[in-house]
Design an enzyme around this catalytic site. Structure first.
Site, mmCIF file in Angstrom:
data_model
loop_
_atom_site.group_PDB
_atom_site.id
_atom_site.type_symbol
_atom_site.label_atom_id
_atom_site.label_comp_id
_atom_site.label_asym_id
_atom_site.label_seq_id
_atom_site.Cartn_x
_atom_site.Cartn_y
_atom_site.Cartn_z
ATOM 1 N N PRO A 11 0.191 2.291 2.288
ATOM 2 C CG PRO A 11 -1.330 2.949 3.638
ATOM 3 C CD PRO A 11 -0.357 3.404 3.065
ATOM 4 C CG ASN A 12 -4.085 -1.960 3.217
ATOM 5 O OD1 ASN A 12 -3.766 -2.871 4.046
ATOM 6 N ND2 ASN A 12 -4.599 -0.743 3.563
ATOM 7 N NE ARG A 19 -8.960 -9.546 -0.091
ATOM 8 C CZ ARG A 19 -9.812 -9.271 1.089
ATOM 9 N NH1 ARG A 19 -9.476 -9.436 2.330
ATOM 10 N NH2 ARG A 19 -11.047 -9.104 0.813
ATOM 11 C CE1 TYR A 24 -7.319 0.558 -5.276
ATOM 12 C CE2 TYR A 24 -8.042 -1.258 -3.995
ATOM 13 C CZ TYR A 24 -7.988 -0.071 -4.214
ATOM 14 O OH TYR A 24 -8.504 0.824 -3.249
ATOM 15 C CG ASN A 75 -1.096 4.851 -4.752
ATOM 16 O OD1 ASN A 75 -1.645 5.457 -3.980
ATOM 17 N ND2 ASN A 75 -1.508 3.843 -5.535
ATOM 18 C CB ALA A 78 -6.093 4.787 3.118
ATOM 19 C CD GLU A 99 -2.587 13.001 -5.062
ATOM 20 O OE1 GLU A 99 -2.290 14.150 -5.129
ATOM 21 O OE2 GLU A 99 -3.474 12.507 -4.499
ATOM 22 C CG HIS A 101 -4.665 8.242 -6.178
ATOM 23 N ND1 HIS A 101 -4.477 7.611 -4.961
ATOM 24 C CD2 HIS A 101 -4.592 9.454 -6.291
ATOM 25 C CE1 HIS A 101 -4.078 8.758 -4.297
ATOM 26 N NE2 HIS A 101 -4.166 9.834 -4.983
ATOM 27 N NE ARG A 108 -12.568 3.269 -4.987
ATOM 28 C CZ ARG A 108 -11.554 2.653 -4.262
ATOM 29 N NH1 ARG A 108 -10.265 2.871 -4.552
ATOM 30 N NH2 ARG A 108 -11.741 1.907 -3.319
ATOM 31 N NE ARG A 112 -12.042 4.798 -1.587
ATOM 32 C CZ ARG A 112 -11.481 4.045 -0.619
ATOM 33 N NH1 ARG A 112 -10.252 4.231 -0.404
ATOM 34 N NH2 ARG A 112 -11.906 3.088 -0.010
HETATM 35 O O1 CA2 Z 1 -6.575 4.104 -6.265
HETATM 36 C C1 CA2 Z 1 -5.421 4.418 -5.389
HETATM 37 O O2 CA2 Z 1 -4.434 3.979 -6.020
HETATM 38 C C2 CA2 Z 1 -5.662 4.413 -3.951
HETATM 39 O O3 CA2 Z 1 -4.647 5.143 -3.508
HETATM 40 C C3 CA2 Z 1 -5.492 3.099 -3.434
HETATM 41 C C4 CA2 Z 1 -5.685 2.997 -1.820
HETATM 42 C C5 CA2 Z 1 -7.055 3.678 -1.581
HETATM 43 O O4 CA2 Z 1 -7.111 3.985 -0.165
HETATM 44 C C6 CA2 Z 1 -7.067 5.171 -2.226
HETATM 45 O O5 CA2 Z 1 -8.274 5.930 -1.816
HETATM 46 C C7 CA2 Z 1 -6.929 5.124 -3.738
HETATM 47 C C8 CA2 Z 1 -5.847 1.811 -1.261
HETATM 48 C C9 CA2 Z 1 -4.726 0.850 -1.408
HETATM 49 C C10 CA2 Z 1 -5.164 -0.611 -1.129
HETATM 50 O O6 CA2 Z 1 -4.679 -1.371 -2.258
HETATM 51 C C11 CA2 Z 1 -5.167 -2.407 -2.278
HETATM 52 C C12 CA2 Z 1 -4.939 -3.479 -3.194
HETATM 53 C C13 CA2 Z 1 -5.178 -4.584 -3.499
HETATM 54 C C14 CA2 Z 1 -6.102 -5.306 -2.516
HETATM 55 C C15 CA2 Z 1 -6.562 -4.571 -1.233
HETATM 56 C C16 CA2 Z 1 -5.880 -3.087 -1.338
#
Ligand code: CA2
Length: 149
Positions: A11-12, A19, A24, A75, A78, A99, A101, A108, A112
Site C-alpha cells: 500500500p501507498n 510525496r 522515499y 516490499n 505498512a 524483503e 524496504h 524510524r 516499524r
Molecule cells: O521503507 C519502506 O519501503 C516501507 O516499506 C514503506 C512503507 C512503510 O509503511 C514501511 O514502514 C516502510 C510506506 C510506503 C508508503 O510509500 C509512500 C511513498 C511516497 C509517498 C507516500 C508514501
C-alpha cells in the site's frame, strides 16, 4: 528451476516520487520497475512486477507465484508490520523471499521495527533507497543460481 521472480509492492507505494521525497526519494515506481527489469535482464530473470493497496491482491499474487516462480521480492509497505495473512501466504511459498524496504525502518518509529515478513524472509534490505530493489534482484539471481534451497 524457474527463472521467474515476482516483485510485489504494498500500500501507498504507488505514491513513490510524488510525496515524502525526504523519506522515499524522488524516483517513481515506474523508475523502480525499469531498474529492476534492467538488472533482471543481466541475470536472465523474468519479472512480474505488481503494486496493490489491497492485502488480498498481494496474497493472490503470492499464491500465483507458488505455481511458477523461483523467488519473491516484496516490499509489503505498512502490511510489513501488521499482516499475519501475508506471512502465512509467504510460508506457503517454497522459493526464495527477500524483503525490501526503501527507508531504514529501524531508524524510524518503533512500530516499524517489527516485521512479520522477516520471520519468513531469506534476506532483508532496508535504508538503501529505491536502489535496494535492484540489489535484491542481484541477490535473488545469486540465490537461484547457487540453489541454496
Ligand atoms: O521503507 C519502506 O519501503 C516501507 O516499506 C514503506 C512503507 C512503510 O509503511 C514501511 O514502514 C516502510 C510506506 C510506503 C508508503 O510509500 C509512500 C511513498 C511516497 C509517498 C507516500 C508514501
Amino acid at each position: 528451476m524457474s527463472r521467474l521472480i515476482y516483485v510485489l509492492n504494498g500500500p501507498n507505494l504507488n505514491l513513490l516520487g510524488k510525496r515524502q521525497p525526504e523519506i522515499y526519494g524522488a524516483d517513481t515506481l515506474v523508475d523502480v520497475e525499469r531498474d529492476v527489469r534492467a538488472v533482471a535482464v543481466e541475470f536472465g530473470l523474468d519479472v512480474r512486477f505488481h503494486q496493490s493497496n489491497r492485502e488480498y491482491e498481494l496474497i493472490d499474487w503470492i499464491h500465483e507465484a507458488r505455481e511458477t516462480a523461483a523467488g519473491i521480492i516484496i516490499n509489503p509497505g505498512a502490511f510489513t508490520h501488521t499482516s499475519v495473512a501475508i506471512l502465512d501466504a509467504l510460508n506457503a511459498f517454497d522459493g526464495f523471499v527477500l524483503e525490501c524496504h526503501i527507508s531504514n525502518v529501524h531508524k524510524r518509529e518503533s512500530f516499524r521495527h517489527h516485521s512479520y515478513v522477516s520471520l519468513r524472509a531469506d534476506g532483508v534490505m532496508a535504508g538503501f533507497g529505491v536502489q535496494g530493489y535492484a540489489l535484491c534482484v542481484r541477490r535473488m539471481a545469486h540465490l537461484i543460481d547457487t540453489k541454496k534451497k
